[in-house]
Motif scaffolding. Structure first.
Motif, PDB file in Angstrom:
ATOM      1  N   PRO A 139       0.834  -1.215   0.000  1.00 46.09           N
ATOM      2  CA  PRO A 139       0.000   0.000   0.000  1.00 46.09           C
ATOM      3  C   PRO A 139       0.866   1.261   0.000  1.00 46.09           C
ATOM      4  N   ILE A 140       0.392   2.285  -0.727  1.00 41.88           N
ATOM      5  CA  ILE A 140       1.097   3.569  -0.752  1.00 41.88           C
ATOM      6  C   ILE A 140       0.789   4.315   0.540  1.00 41.88           C
ATOM      7  N   ALA A 141       1.826   4.939   1.118  1.00 43.02           N
ATOM      8  CA  ALA A 141       1.632   5.629   2.390  1.00 43.02           C
ATOM      9  C   ALA A 141       1.122   7.050   2.156  1.00 43.02           C
ATOM     10  N   PHE A 142      -0.199   7.147   1.960  1.00 38.49           N
ATOM     11  CA  PHE A 142      -0.791   8.479   1.796  1.00 38.49           C
ATOM     12  C   PHE A 142      -0.987   9.142   3.165  1.00 38.49           C
ATOM     13  N   MET A 143      -1.337   8.269   4.157  1.00 40.06           N
ATOM     14  CA  MET A 143      -1.765   8.797   5.454  1.00 40.06           C
ATOM     15  C   MET A 143      -0.690   8.539   6.505  1.00 40.06           C
ATOM     16  N   ARG A 144      -0.941   9.092   7.698  1.00 38.23           N
ATOM     17  CA  ARG A 144      -0.023   8.949   8.828  1.00 38.23           C
ATOM     18  C   ARG A 144       1.354   9.510   8.514  1.00 38.23           C
ATOM     19  N   ASN A 145       1.389  10.571   7.761  1.00 37.57           N
ATOM     20  CA  ASN A 145       2.637  11.285   7.490  1.00 37.57           C
ATOM     21  C   ASN A 145       2.270  12.717   7.077  1.00 37.57           C
ATOM     22  N   GLU A 146       3.277  13.483   6.685  1.00 34.00           N
ATOM     23  CA  GLU A 146       3.014  14.883   6.353  1.00 34.00           C
ATOM     24  C   GLU A 146       2.123  15.023   5.129  1.00 34.00           C
ATOM     25  N   LEU A 147       2.284  14.100   4.156  1.00 33.18           N
ATOM     26  CA  LEU A 147       1.437  14.135   2.967  1.00 33.18           C
ATOM     27  C   LEU A 147      -0.028  14.055   3.362  1.00 33.18           C
ATOM     28  N   GLY A 148      -0.320  13.131   4.288  1.00 32.64           N
ATOM     29  CA  GLY A 148      -1.702  12.969   4.746  1.00 32.64           C
ATOM     30  C   GLY A 148      -2.227  14.242   5.369  1.00 32.64           C
TER      31      GLY A 148
END
Lengths: 282, 333
Positions: A139-148
């Protein structure tokens, strides 16, 4: 006493109760916070000195400013094209667009934030679909980071960016753009030399609004940042509720207040603030 | 811009504009001479502004063709047509001063600064606004804004200048003044002027030729005098000046109020009609008398007050006389 009475406009009497309310309930607490930032736990500039001493504190301020700048750039940029589309399509489509905009405006920030989690989370709709059709393995890490955090904040801020721009674009006489064409200007010339300068007050208003509101964001970074993206508002809340360092919290709050006031002051050097907030150009 | 222009004639051939099912302009053909002051005159909804917008290139031509000096320009976009235009409400750029407004057309053509300055100065001179060059449009009066709009539209020496009700926002006294200035400027620069208005006095006093429009079509074209003296039908006769309509032997004649003589007393041998005076209105230079005839018609007569001392009174029985050539036979309808 008599001369004193005469010099007061009767209008003040009407707003006097409101004025008292604002001063006691709004300015009072703000003054209290300023006071706290200089006096708790001990009198002096100790709380402000922490900014120089603690890397962590500085990093939080920098993260906040960086996220707010990126959010503002994207929200205002996207908001400008949305407002432009709304002003220049026919009335029916404009009503649809305005309704959609206002619906997202009215939905609670909590609901909107969790919707992004469902949509873009590790097991969310997008990642699930992409995995099922075999486009991605992980899965691509869209969430739980600055991008999210950015996705959530930009989405939340777009209506705030659109509305001042919409007002400013609507007030432009379409014949002015016709005149520019008639005088031989290409599309980009008309935009850069006529449309952009005429919508500049709206652009400034929308930038200020989005940036100032972004500074105080709490829910979105907390939920979509997954604990990795700490912004000032969340840190203040931790200081208030967990570590009980009210002095530090007050200092950060005061810092944001001064930041906003400094921005308004800087802006007033370039243009009359009354134009930004809907006054006349003259 | 100083050298006389060798171009500027327009050929409008069978032009129509259709919006959905509505024909705003239908089958208009017209030749405009180089350097002519041509007025499109008509009530609102007559298609005159739509026709002008097609000439400017803001609207496409649904049918027919428009040519400049014989070469079709129907497919040329507005910004490439090089036609000057004075907009209704002027549409000045509010964030630029007068100088930048006037120089805009040359500036977007990337001309040298010195050339732009020279042209702007010449234009400021033409419209007599030298001392206002650094003001913003919002700091100018309506008449001054109108002159800036004119200067802006003329700065790039367009072959044709289109004017869309340019005096509509001015009060009457100022309007007459600006009319004079416009005529002077037109004579000086020799550009073809196409002027849209619904004001018949403006049309009569300024134009070389007038095109009277109604319901998207041309009713009549001619010099102001031709149109006033020989209106073709009731519409032209009543839209351009006032007219009485006399029915005689199944024919209709238009009769201008100032061409009727009024004699107090009845049974004059040359009398064409007689009746009683039912209204007298004084206008200073003349008075308008309304006579109820025996046939039941109301006839308006304008009397020169200076030459005919106040001899007419309400209720007087009067004879009406006019020369044969005063009554103009009209087409029916």
């Amino acid at each position: 006493m008599q001369t004193f009475n005469r010099s007061i406009h009767p209008g003040w009497l009407i707003i006097a109760p409101l004025l008292v309310l604002v001063v006691t309930l709004y300015l009072g607490p703000i003054m209290n916070i300023l006071w706290l930032s200089f006096t708790d736990p001990e009198p002096g500039l100790g709380n402000y000195a922490k900014l120089g001493e603690s890397d962590a504190l500085l990093r939080i301020v920098w993260t906040t400013v960086r996220i707010c700048i990126v959010t503002t750039l994207f929200s205002v940029g996207l908001g400008y094209s949305i407002a432009y589309a709304m002003v220049h399509c026919d009335q029916r489509q404009k009503n649809y667009m305005l309704t959609l905009l206002l619906v997202s405006f009215w939905i609670s920030i909590l609901v909107r934030t969790f919707s992004w989690l469902m949509l873009l989370g590790r097991k969310g709709l997008v990642n699930g679909t992409l995995e099922n059709i075999g486009l991605i393995a992980e899965p691509i890490a869209f969430m739980r980071n600055e991008l999210g955090v950015l996705i959530g904040m930009i989405h939340y801020m777009i209506p705030y960016a659109v509305l001042p721009l919409l007002v400013s674009m609507q007030s432009i006489d379409t014949r002015i753009m016709d005149a520019s064409r008639n005088l031989g200007a290409s599309g980009s010339q008309s935009f850069l030399r006529i449309y952009l300068p005429l919508t500049l007050p709206g652009l400034v208003a929308s930038t200020l609004l989005v940036f100032i509101l972004s500074l105080g964001f709490y829910v979105t970074p907390a939920v979509l940042g997954g604990g990795k993206v700490l912004m000032v508002a969340e840190y203040i809340s931790v200081q208030l509720l967990v570590t009980l360092k009210w002095g530090t919290a007050a200092m950060l709050a005061a810092l944001m207040l001064f930041g906003v006031l400094a921005m308004l002051w800087l802006m007033s050097k370039f243009m009359k603030l009354s134009t930004v907030f809907g006054g006349t150009t003259r | 811009m100083a050298e006389p222009l060798e171009i500027g004639s327009l050929q409008i051939r069978n032009v129509s504009k259709i919006f959905g099912t509505f024909k705003a302009v239908s089958d208009v053909s017209l030749n405009v001479q180089k350097g002519e002051f041509l007025t499109l005159l008509g009530p609102s909804g007559s298609g005159k502004t739509t026709l002008l917008m097609m000439l400017a290139g803001f609207l496409d031509v649904s049918e027919g063709d428009i040519a400049l000096d014989g070469a079709s320009i129907a497919g040329v976009p507005a910004e490439k047509r090089n036609f000057g235009m004075v907009f209704q409400g002027y549409a000045l750029f509010p964030h630029m001063n007068v100088r930048d407004n006037i120089g805009y057309a040359l500036s977007v053509r990337n001309r040298a600064v010195a050339e732009i300055e020279a042209c702007v100065d010449e234009m400021l001179d033409l419209v007599q606004l030298q001392q206002f060059a650094d003001r913003k449009p919002g700091q100018l009066s309506g008449g001054q804004q109108q002159r800036v709009a004119l200067a802006r539209a003329l700065c790039f020496a367009p072959p044709v200048l289109l004017l869309d009700e340019p005096l509509g926002a001015l009060d009457k006294k100022l309007r007459v003044e600006v009319q004079e200035q416009l005529k002077v400027i037109h004579r000086r620069i020799g550009t073809t002027f196409i002027y849209v208005t619904h004001d018949q006095e403006e049309a009569l006093s300024m134009s070389d030729r007038i095109v009277i429009m109604r319901d998207g079509a041309i009713e009549q074209v001619g010099t102001p005098k031709e149109l006033y003296e020989r209106p073709k039908n009731k519409f032209t006769a009543s839209f351009l000046g006032k007219s009485n309509f006399i029915h005689h032997n199944d024919k209709v004649y238009a009769l201008r109020p100032e061409k009727i003589d009024l004699i107090v007393g009845v049974d004059h041998q040359d009398a064409r009609m007689n009746g009683t005076v039912s209204s007298i209105t004084y206008f200073g230079s003349m008075q308008r008398v309304i006579v109820d005839t025996k046939e039941g018609q109301k006839i308006e007569i304008d009397i020169d007050v200076w030459r005919n001392a106040n001899e007419v009174k309400l209720g007087d029985a009067v004879d009406l006389l006019w020369a044969d050539e005063a009554a103009v036979e009209l087409q029916m309808g």
